[in-house]
Design a protein around this motif. Structure first.
Motif, PDB file in Angstrom:
ATOM      1  N   TYR A 143       0.825  -1.205   0.000  1.00  0.00           N
ATOM      2  CA  TYR A 143       0.000   0.000   0.000  1.00  0.00           C
ATOM      3  C   TYR A 143       0.863   1.260   0.000  1.00  0.00           C
ATOM      4  O   TYR A 143       1.990   1.252   0.494  1.00  0.00           O
ATOM      5  CB  TYR A 143      -0.898   0.031   1.234  1.00  0.00           C
ATOM      6  N   LYS A 144       0.304   2.333  -0.534  1.00  0.00           N
ATOM      7  CA  LYS A 144       0.878   3.661  -0.371  1.00  0.00           C
ATOM      8  C   LYS A 144       0.237   4.265   0.877  1.00  0.00           C
ATOM      9  O   LYS A 144      -0.971   4.124   1.093  1.00  0.00           O
ATOM     10  CB  LYS A 144       0.603   4.528  -1.598  1.00  0.00           C
ATOM     11  N   VAL A 145       1.041   4.945   1.699  1.00  0.00           N
ATOM     12  CA  VAL A 145       0.559   5.397   3.002  1.00  0.00           C
ATOM     13  C   VAL A 145       0.852   6.879   3.193  1.00  0.00           C
ATOM     14  O   VAL A 145       1.909   7.376   2.799  1.00  0.00           O
ATOM     15  CB  VAL A 145       1.217   4.587   4.149  1.00  0.00           C
ATOM     16  N   ASP A 146      -0.095   7.579   3.817  1.00  0.00           N
ATOM     17  CA  ASP A 146       0.069   8.996   4.133  1.00  0.00           C
ATOM     18  C   ASP A 146      -0.666   9.267   5.436  1.00  0.00           C
ATOM     19  O   ASP A 146      -1.483   8.448   5.884  1.00  0.00           O
ATOM     20  CB  ASP A 146      -0.497   9.862   3.008  1.00  0.00           C
ATOM     21  N   GLN A 147      -0.386  10.399   6.061  1.00  0.00           N
ATOM     22  CA  GLN A 147      -1.063  10.736   7.324  1.00  0.00           C
ATOM     23  C   GLN A 147      -1.267  12.227   7.448  1.00  0.00           C
ATOM     24  O   GLN A 147      -0.546  13.028   6.873  1.00  0.00           O
ATOM     25  CB  GLN A 147      -0.265  10.183   8.517  1.00  0.00           C
ATOM     26  N   ARG A 148      -2.300  12.601   8.219  1.00  0.00           N
ATOM     27  CA  ARG A 148      -2.602  13.999   8.505  1.00  0.00           C
ATOM     28  C   ARG A 148      -3.091  14.126   9.950  1.00  0.00           C
ATOM     29  O   ARG A 148      -3.742  13.228  10.483  1.00  0.00           O
ATOM     30  CB  ARG A 148      -3.713  14.536   7.585  1.00  0.00           C
ATOM     31  N   ASP A 149      -2.777  15.249  10.571  1.00  0.00           N
ATOM     32  CA  ASP A 149      -3.347  15.600  11.866  1.00  0.00           C
ATOM     33  C   ASP A 149      -4.508  16.553  11.608  1.00  0.00           C
ATOM     34  O   ASP A 149      -4.311  17.644  11.061  1.00  0.00           O
ATOM     35  CB  ASP A 149      -2.299  16.269  12.756  1.00  0.00           C
ATOM     36  N   LEU A 150      -5.711  16.147  11.986  1.00  0.00           N
ATOM     37  CA  LEU A 150      -6.906  16.929  11.717  1.00  0.00           C
ATOM     38  C   LEU A 150      -7.668  17.194  13.008  1.00  0.00           C
ATOM     39  O   LEU A 150      -7.664  16.361  13.924  1.00  0.00           O
ATOM     40  CB  LEU A 150      -7.819  16.200  10.728  1.00  0.00           C
ATOM     41  N   SER A 151      -8.340  18.344  13.078  1.00  0.00           N
ATOM     42  CA  SER A 151      -9.133  18.707  14.249  1.00  0.00           C
ATOM     43  C   SER A 151     -10.588  18.862  13.845  1.00  0.00           C
ATOM     44  O   SER A 151     -10.899  19.525  12.845  1.00  0.00           O
ATOM     45  CB  SER A 151      -8.629  20.010  14.861  1.00  0.00           C
ATOM     46  N   SER A 152     -11.480  18.273  14.607  1.00  0.00           N
ATOM     47  CA  SER A 152     -12.904  18.305  14.267  1.00  0.00           C
ATOM     48  C   SER A 152     -13.463  19.718  14.246  1.00  0.00           C
ATOM     49  O   SER A 152     -14.367  20.032  13.469  1.00  0.00           O
ATOM     50  CB  SER A 152     -13.689  17.448  15.267  1.00  0.00           C
ATOM     51  N   VAL A 153     -12.937  20.599  15.091  1.00  0.00           N
ATOM     52  CA  VAL A 153     -13.488  21.947  15.176  1.00  0.00           C
ATOM     53  C   VAL A 153     -13.258  22.728  13.883  1.00  0.00           C
ATOM     54  O   VAL A 153     -13.978  23.677  13.583  1.00  0.00           O
ATOM     55  CB  VAL A 153     -12.874  22.706  16.377  1.00  0.00           C
ATOM     56  N   ALA A 154     -12.254  22.314  13.099  1.00  0.00           N
ATOM     57  CA  ALA A 154     -11.971  22.992  11.835  1.00  0.00           C
ATOM     58  C   ALA A 154     -12.985  22.636  10.756  1.00  0.00           C
ATOM     59  O   ALA A 154     -12.998  23.234   9.684  1.00  0.00           O
ATOM     60  CB  ALA A 154     -10.564  22.640  11.355  1.00  0.00           C
ATOM     61  N   PHE A 155     -13.850  21.668  11.050  1.00  0.00           N
ATOM     62  CA  PHE A 155     -14.832  21.233  10.060  1.00  0.00           C
ATOM     63  C   PHE A 155     -16.259  21.412  10.560  1.00  0.00           C
ATOM     64  O   PHE A 155     -17.163  20.681  10.178  1.00  0.00           O
ATOM     65  CB  PHE A 155     -14.573  19.769   9.687  1.00  0.00           C
ATOM     66  N   GLY A 156     -16.450  22.384  11.455  1.00  0.00           N
ATOM     67  CA  GLY A 156     -17.788  22.741  11.884  1.00  0.00           C
ATOM     68  C   GLY A 156     -18.301  22.011  13.102  1.00  0.00           C
ATOM     69  O   GLY A 156     -19.467  22.148  13.455  1.00  0.00           O
ATOM     70  N   SER A 157     -17.455  21.229  13.770  1.00  0.00           N
ATOM     71  CA  SER A 157     -17.898  20.500  14.954  1.00  0.00           C
ATOM     72  C   SER A 157     -17.999  21.431  16.158  1.00  0.00           C
ATOM     73  O   SER A 157     -17.267  22.424  16.258  1.00  0.00           O
ATOM     74  CB  SER A 157     -16.931  19.358  15.273  1.00  0.00           C
ATOM     75  N   ALA A 158     -18.894  21.091  17.074  1.00  0.00           N
ATOM     76  CA  ALA A 158     -19.041  21.889  18.290  1.00  0.00           C
ATOM     77  C   ALA A 158     -17.953  21.576  19.302  1.00  0.00           C
ATOM     78  O   ALA A 158     -17.779  22.304  20.275  1.00  0.00           O
ATOM     79  CB  ALA A 158     -20.413  21.631  18.918  1.00  0.00           C
TER      80      ALA A 158
END
Length: 277
Positions: free
Chosen positions: A170-185
């Motif tokens: 497989y090809k593999v990648d990663q990201r650090d994401l925050s829910s608040v940046a996508f409209g989460s409360a």
């Protein structure tokens, strides 16, 4: 001959139109390991995936998943019971192994907690079945090196998972994401690892413009409907990641992000109560 040629072209156009219409009816199948209350499952459902294999140990969570999706979700209770055949025909699978062994709330016992082995084990059935796209979610502490490998080198759960995926081709990648940046409360910072087959990578790279147009169309649709629109990046290796746009702090209250009324704590509290300061 001209009439025959025209008739043949009309038949070909009719066939292609039928194929396109039928293709739009096809729902790719998706699964969700360690489903919990169904957050990732809900995302798959909203994206119009067909629900395939789900897995969750909690009785109340399994009951809720069955109720919410009208029986289309029938979770397997034990992770240990999952086999590659459970994911036959799946195009996309998400998996969120327990974060307790790695999180601060769980005292970060790491490999001393038996549940830590689930983080790397969650990929094995998926790569054995050659699922085209797999996404693994957990706390960022999975990258901390707290255990030695057989050669005596310090390693992390993330490195062990990455190795399993790469060794499977497989090809593999990663990201650090925050829910608040996508409209989460709520704010939840999480590390996402995505693994795609070389075939899927090649397909995305060769159809980049068409995929970009489709993503842009969805963005405009969400924006027009008042949903939280998300723009995406397509990497050189064919990974598709949501763009994370954090709002900078401002002293001007009118410029700050506002939650919808039903997302606020005040709206959930009994009349007369005060939001804790």
């Amino acid at each position: 001959k001209d009439e025959e040629t025209e008739t043949k072209e009309q038949q070909e156009e009719s066939i292609m139109a039928y194929v396109e219409a039928e293709r739009d009816k096809v729902q790719p199948l998706a699964g969700d390991k360690f489903a919990g209350a169904g957050g990732l499952t809900a995302g798959l459902w909203e994206a119009q995936f067909g629900l395939g294999t789900t897995c969750e140990r909690g009785m109340l969570q399994r009951r809720e998943l069955r109720r919410r999706y009208g029986g289309q979700a029938d979770p397997v209770k034990l992770f240990e019971d999952l086999e590659p055949a459970h994911f036959a025909g799946h195009y996309f699978v998400t998996s969120a192994a327990p974060c307790t062994p790695f999180s601060r709330a769980g005292r970060q016992r790491a490999h001393e907690d038996y549940r830590s082995t689930y983080y790397e084990a969650q990929a094995k059935a998926l790569v054995a079945q050659r699922v085209p796209c797999c996404v693994f979610e957990n706390v960022s502490e999975v990258e901390e090196k707290k255990e030695k490998d057989v050669h005596g080198n310090w390693t992390s759960p993330l490195e062990k998972l990455w190795k399993i995926l790469e060794n499977a081709g497989y090809k593999v990648d990663q990201r650090d994401l925050s829910s608040v940046a996508f409209g989460s409360a709520t704010s939840r910072d999480r590390k996402f690892v995505m693994a795609i087959t070389p075939e899927l990578s090649a397909h995305i790279k060769s159809n980049r413009e068409a995929i970009r147009a489709s993503l842009d169309k969805q963005y405009e649709k969400d924006k027009a409907e008042g949903a939280h629109p998300v723009q995406y990046d397509i990497t050189d290796e064919g990974f598709v990641w949501p763009q994370q746009k954090h709002q900078g702090f401002t002293r001007n209250r009118d410029e700050r992000m506002r939650l919808k009324p039903d997302q606020t704590l005040r709206n959930r509290m009994a009349p007369g109560k005060e939001v804790p300061g």
